[in-house]
Design an enzyme around this catalytic site. Structure first.
Site, PDB file in Angstrom:
ATOM      1  N   GLU A   1      60.219  22.494  20.995  1.00  0.00           N
ATOM      2  CA  GLU A   1      59.784  21.186  21.476  1.00  0.00           C
ATOM      3  C   GLU A   1      60.329  20.073  20.572  1.00  0.00           C
ATOM      4  O   GLU A   1      60.549  18.955  21.007  1.00  0.00           O
ATOM      5  CB  GLU A   1      58.245  21.093  21.493  1.00  0.00           C
ATOM      6  CG  GLU A   1      57.547  22.142  22.311  1.00  0.00           C
ATOM      7  CD  GLU A   1      57.385  23.479  21.597  1.00  0.00           C
ATOM      8  OE1 GLU A   1      57.175  23.512  20.370  1.00  0.00           O
ATOM      9  OE2 GLU A   1      57.493  24.505  22.272  1.00  0.00           O
TER      10      GLU A   1
ATOM     11  N   ARG B   1      54.035  36.447  10.805  1.00  0.00           N
ATOM     12  CA  ARG B   1      52.765  37.124  11.035  1.00  0.00           C
ATOM     13  C   ARG B   1      52.909  38.312  11.972  1.00  0.00           C
ATOM     14  O   ARG B   1      52.104  39.241  11.919  1.00  0.00           O
ATOM     15  CB  ARG B   1      51.712  36.133  11.515  1.00  0.00           C
ATOM     16  CG  ARG B   1      51.462  35.060  10.449  1.00  0.00           C
ATOM     17  CD  ARG B   1      50.338  34.116  10.716  1.00  0.00           C
ATOM     18  NE  ARG B   1      50.342  33.485  12.015  1.00  0.00           N
ATOM     19  CZ  ARG B   1      49.346  32.730  12.454  1.00  0.00           C
ATOM     20  NH1 ARG B   1      48.280  32.512  11.707  1.00  0.00           N
ATOM     21  NH2 ARG B   1      49.400  32.179  13.640  1.00  0.00           N
TER      22      ARG B   1
END
Length: 184
Positions: free
Chosen positions: A108, A71
Site C-alpha cells: 500500500e 513471525r
C-alpha cells in the site's frame, strides 16, 4: 475443589485468541498491531498451534514447510520439525547469501521483495506456507508466487489469524487458506 480445565479441550481458535495481544497505534497511529508474543511464551498454546499446523501439513500432503519472515518462522519451523519435514525460510530481501530467488511486489505504501535460498528449493515439492496474520494478502501472494516460480506447488497457506475485513484471501486466488482464527 474446582477442576482445572484441560487446555487440550479448548478449540485452537480460542487458544489463538487468548494468546494475541492488541497493541493500538503501533507501529503508527490507526494501526492495531497483533502481538503473538504471549502465545509464543505459553508452551501449551504454542504446542496446540504447532499441532494444528502439523495436522494441516499431513492433510494436504505437504513435503516441506515454508515460513514468511519473521513471525511465520516461529510457527513454521517447529511444525516442520514435528511433522518430519524440511523448513524453508521466505526472507525479506538482502537477508540471504546468493544465489537467491526473488519476488518483488507492491505494498500500500511502496514496494518490497521476498527471497528464497535457491540451494534449498527442489522443484516438485508440495509446500505448506505459514504466516502469522493474513491482512491484505500482498505478502502472502508474493510468497506463493515466489514458491510457484521456483517450480513448487503451494498446497495451502496456514495463518494464525485472518483479519477478514481486509480481504486478504482475494489476492490469493484459489489457493487454499486455513486460518486458525478469523476476526471480522
Amino acid at each position: 475443589m474446582t477442576p482445572t480445565p484441560d487446555p487440550g479441550a479448548e478449540p485452537v481458535s480460542a487458544v489463538v485468541a487468548a494468546g494475541i495481544r492488541d497493541v493500538p497505534d503501533f507501529p503508527q497511529p490507526g494501526v492495531v498491531f497483533k502481538d503473538i508474543t504471549p502465545l509464543l511464551a505459553d508452551p501449551v498454546a504454542l504446542g496446540r498451534v504447532t499441532a494444528a499446523v502439523v495436522e494441516v501439513a499431513q492433510r494436504v500432503g505437504a513435503t516441506v514447510v515454508a515460513g514468511i519472515e519473521a513471525r511465520g518462522f516461529m510457527l513454521a519451523a517447529p511444525a516442520a520439525e514435528r511433522a518430519g519435514l524440511g523448513f524453508w525460510p521466505v526472507r525479506k530481501a538482502g537477508k540471504l547469501p546468493p544465489p537467491v530467488l526473488r519476488r518483488d511486489y507492491a505494498l500500500e505504501y511502496g514496494t518490497a521483495a521476498l527471497e528464497l535460498a535457491a540451494t534449498a528449493v527442489r522443484p516438485g515439492e508440495r509446500v505448506l506456507l505459514v504466516d502469522d496474520v493474513l491482512a491484505t494478502g500482498g505478502t502472502a501472494r508474493a510468497a506463493c508466487e515466489l514458491l510457484e516460480e521456483a517450480g513448487t506447488e503451494v498446497v495451502a497457506l496456514v495463518v494464525l489469524l485472518e483479519l477478514a475485513s481486509l480481504g486478504g484471501r482475494a489476492p490469493l486466488g484459489d489457493r487454499p487458506v486455513v486460518a486458525l482464527r478469523t476476526e471480522p
